[in-house]
Design an enzyme around this catalytic site. Structure first.
Site, mmCIF file in Angstrom:
data_model
loop_
_atom_site.group_PDB
_atom_site.id
_atom_site.type_symbol
_atom_site.label_atom_id
_atom_site.label_comp_id
_atom_site.label_asym_id
_atom_site.label_seq_id
_atom_site.Cartn_x
_atom_site.Cartn_y
_atom_site.Cartn_z
ATOM 1 N N ASP A 98 34.511 38.378 45.072
ATOM 2 C CA ASP A 98 35.134 37.229 44.423
ATOM 3 C C ASP A 98 36.652 37.251 44.520
ATOM 4 O OD1 ASP A 98 34.793 39.482 42.675
ATOM 5 O OD2 ASP A 98 35.445 38.253 40.988
ATOM 6 N N HIS A 99 37.195 38.290 45.147
ATOM 7 C CA HIS A 99 38.642 38.386 45.344
ATOM 8 C C HIS A 99 39.045 38.329 46.819
ATOM 9 C CE1 HIS A 99 39.553 39.619 41.108
ATOM 10 N NE2 HIS A 99 38.261 39.904 41.169
ATOM 11 N N HIS A 144 36.241 43.577 45.940
ATOM 12 C CA HIS A 144 35.068 42.843 45.496
ATOM 13 C C HIS A 144 35.104 41.422 46.057
ATOM 14 C CE1 HIS A 144 33.796 45.531 41.848
ATOM 15 N NE2 HIS A 144 33.204 45.873 42.972
#
Length: 293
Positions: free
Chosen positions: A66-67, A64
């Site tokens: 945001d990682h 994802h």
């Protein structure tokens, strides 16, 4: 051992929280877990605790944004930082672990941005868990490297959302030898007040000439000599049995707590869910991150 939280937010950056990124310093090695947007800036804020060129291994929990959105830029910064250092080596090395798709993401980002990694050797290892191939056979994956033989690294899947392979990681030291000749170590210049003493106690070779360059404050005088175990868990709405097994008796458990109320569809945990997981694996300390604003 130290843990520096570079980003504890969820989903997107907020005024008070950056996206995911956690730096663990253990036994002379720097481990970075996840690299969300803005990770380079956060590392600059933490520069007193870490230098970019000293990140040895990077662990990505899942793909994802945001990682991972900070990863390509971080790699370029690692290269630039190495080039500015006076080093006998022409290239620096970093190893990255993560789920399937990690190689394609890094390769396409670097290629499409017309960038070259000429001074940074990036070794990427995509983790293929048995769970992905067969629901009947689910095992943890051992990621132990050849360089740090006294550090054991394992990964196991957790349940996040359908179609997104997500891992939790556990890093554990070997039990230190208990027959260290203290007087001989001191005669060779390794003081018990120095960081090199701790490394030697855990089985790592040290160079006496480096001792004067170390800060005595880096040593922990209250270290009881026990091996340390740290578990870092990716976004999840539940653990597999394998994750519980490898995280058992962790000294520190770092777990997400995105939600205020349980919602299985969203694929995340509440603080209460994190607490239950910590109790199930008998973790000594639970730290919550991935907080939704």
């Amino acid at each position: 051992m130290s843990v520096c939280f570079l980003g504890t937010g969820a989903g997107s950056p907020a005024s008070s929280r950056s996206t995911s990124g956690t730096l663990l310093k253990l036994s002379g090695t720097n481990y970075l877990f996840d690299a969300g947007e803005g990770i380079q800036r956060q590392l600059q804020f933490a520069r007193g605790r870490s230098r970019l060129e000293k990140i040895d291994k990077i662990f990505i929990t899942h793909m994802h944004g945001d990682h991972i959105f900070g990863l390509p830029g971080l790699l370029l910064s690692l290269q630039t930082s190495h080039m500015h250092q006076k080093s006998q080596s022409n290239t620096a090395n970093v190893k990255i672990y993560g789920p399937p798709g990690l190689f394609n993401y890094i390769a396409s980002s670097i290629t499409l941005s017309c960038t070259k990694l000429h001074s940074l050797n990036v070794e990427k290892e995509e983790i293929i868990n048995q769970k992905s191939a067969s629901r009947r056979s689910r095992k943890f994956v051992s990621l132990e490297g050849k360089r740090h033989k006294r550090i054991h690294i394992k990964a196991a899947e957790v349940d996040h959302v359908p179609g997104v392979v997500t891992f939790g990681y556990v890093i554990k030291e070997d039990e230190p030898p208990h027959n260290l000749d203290v007087e001989k170590a001191r005669s060779l210049g390794v003081s018990h007040k120095n960081m090199n003493y701790d490394l030697l106690k855990y089985g790592f070779p040290v160079i006496a000439d480096m001792i004067n360059n170390n800060n005595n404050n880096n040593s922990s005088d209250d270290d009881d000599g026990n091996a340390r175990k740290i578990a870092f868990i990716g976004d999840n709405r539940g653990w597999t049995r394998e994750m519980t097994d490898i995280a058992r008796n962790a000294d520190v458990l770092i777990h997400e707590a995105t939600l205020l109320e349980e919602d299985y569809i969203r694929g995340h945990s509440t603080a209460a869910m994190a607490g239950r997981n910590g109790a199930n694996c008998d973790a000594k300390v639970l730290i919550l991150n991935h907080i939704s604003p």
